[in-house]
Scaffold this active site. Structure first.
Site, PDB file in Angstrom:
ATOM      1  N   CYS A 148      -1.194   6.076  10.021  1.00  0.00           N
ATOM      2  CA  CYS A 148       0.032   5.453  10.514  1.00  0.00           C
ATOM      3  C   CYS A 148      -0.274   4.159  11.257  1.00  0.00           C
ATOM      4  O   CYS A 148      -1.101   4.128  12.162  1.00  0.00           O
ATOM      5  CB  CYS A 148       0.749   6.430  11.443  1.00  0.00           C
TER       6      CYS A 148
ATOM      7  N   GLU B  67       0.823  -1.203   0.000  1.00  0.00           N
ATOM      8  CA  GLU B  67       0.000   0.000   0.000  1.00  0.00           C
ATOM      9  C   GLU B  67       0.862   1.259   0.000  1.00  0.00           C
ATOM     10  O   GLU B  67       1.922   1.305   0.623  1.00  0.00           O
ATOM     11  CB  GLU B  67      -0.963  -0.013   1.192  1.00  0.00           C
TER      12      GLU B  67
END
EC number: 2.1.1.192
Length: 393
Positions: free
Chosen positions: A364, A114
């Site tokens: 994150c 990703e």
């Protein structure tokens, strides 16, 4: 100009064994930094400057068709088509967040990694993956729960930047900024893939590549200390360190590599890096994920300040981003505020990172991809009855 009659080289010229499948495979020019690209063109009987021309077409204009490179003569174009290609990994899925963040699932063989585009008022940051999965097993990170399969090739790392630049360049939407910053904070531990990460970094900063300033290219590491020394000797980029705990007993639990390279060893390596680096302007970024009642007490803030007193740094406090099956909770805003105030009282520049893209699992610690786990980590968890996270894609 008289054309050379030098025979076209085999497809293994200037490409490492890791990036070559067999002798009949075409050379992917995205696997080559400028030095390697020039070596290839010299081996073809061409002048080195031809490599610079080709790199400009590839990285400045995001072209992958030799026939579109109009200042390259037809004979050379024909040679290149015989032995080379420009092949970036394809996007298999795109997700857009309400805050403007875009996450792409990038197909690498039969698996996916990703890549995340994060636009802001004054910049646009691309978060890039370096491995399929991750071997480090940090307990609070979704990627780590997927296990590890392999390192990404140079073309698969720089190809994420190329693909994103091409997509963003084609978008006509208001406010879509070109990529100004790249952070190696996606899936994987970059320092466990230095053979491919270093050439990719060189291309990012090369004037004939993406031309990014070394201060706008950041590598994040959890503390592979010997590789940190190698990185410092090879290329100068900004450094972010994934610390996440003020003491070894806590870090041993949530960042297991600490059992091999403890906090003292890690910070010694960081200070050696700072001494050699211009990109960091004398200090590094410390990343510290805020886990409720794990590492977020006022006492631990004092411990962190003491731990970092000899390491020039700014501190990013990162509210933990949840993923299915995780055993942690996000620190409350009040605990984060108290923690931050303690650090600022010690004189540390302290920022609470704004969460971006969490509605599409792009924040994150949330990247998961699609990983065929060679470590059998997920199988071991099932046998032990531990929770297993669900893939985001």
């Amino acid at each position: 100009m008289t054309q050379s009659t030098t025979p076209a080289p085999s497809a293994s010229v200037a490409v490492s064994k890791e990036n070559t499948v067999n002798q009949k495979t075409k050379i992917n020019l995205l696997d080559l930094n400028r030095k390697q690209m020039r070596e290839l063109f010299v081996s073809m009987g061409e002048k080195p400057f031809r490599a610079d021309q080709i790199m400009k077409w590839i990285y400045h204009y995001c072209y992958d068709d030799f026939d579109q490179m109009t200042d390259i003569n037809k004979v050379l174009r024909a040679k290149l088509k015989e032995i080379a290609e420009i092949k970036a990994p394809e996007v298999s899925e795109e997700q857009r967040s309400a805050d403007g963040t875009i996450k792409w699932a990038i197909k690498v063989g039969s698996q996916q990694v990703e890549t995340v585009y994060i636009p802001e008022d004054d910049r646009a940051t691309l978060c890039v993956s370096s491995q399929v999965g991750c071997a480090l097993e940090c307990k609070f990170c979704s990627t780590a729960q997927q296990g590890f399969n392999r390192n990404l090739k140079v073309s698969e790392i720089i190809g994420q930047v190329w693909r994103a630049a091409k997509i963003i360049g084609a978008l006509k939407e208001t406010g879509r900024r070109p990529i100004t910053n790249v952070v190696m904070m996606g899936m994987g531990e970059p320092l466990l893939n230095l053979n491919n990460v270093i050439p990719a970094l060189e291309i990012m900063m090369d004037d004939f590549g993406f031309g990014l300033s070394k201060r706008r290219v950041t590598v994040s590491t959890s503390g592979v200390v010997p590789a940190l020394d190698k990185l410092a000797d090879a290329v100068d980029v900004a450094l972010a360190i994934s610390l996440h705990a003020p003491t070894d007993d806590i870090r041993d639990e949530i960042v297991p590599i600490n059992k091999k390279y403890n906090i003292e060893m890690f910070l010694d390596g960081v200070r050696r890096y700072i001494a050699k680096s211009n990109a960091n302007q004398g200090r590094v970024t410390v990343e510290y994920v805020m886990l409720d009642h794990i590492n977020d007490s006022t006492e631990q803030a004092h411990q962190l300040a003491e731990c970092l007193k000899d390491t020039p740094c700014k501190i990013n406090l990162i509210p933990w981003n949840p993923f299915p099956g995780a055993p942690y909770g996000r620190s409350s805003n009040s605990r984060i505020d108290r923690f931050s105030k303690v650090l600022m009282e010690y004189g540390f520049t302290t920022i609470v990172r704004k969460t971006r893209g969490d509605d599409i699992d792009a924040a994150c610690g949330q990247l998961a991809g699609d990983v065929i786990d060679r470590t059998k980590r997920t199988l071991k968890k099932r046998l032990q009855g531990e929770p297993i996270s669900v893939k985001a894609v």
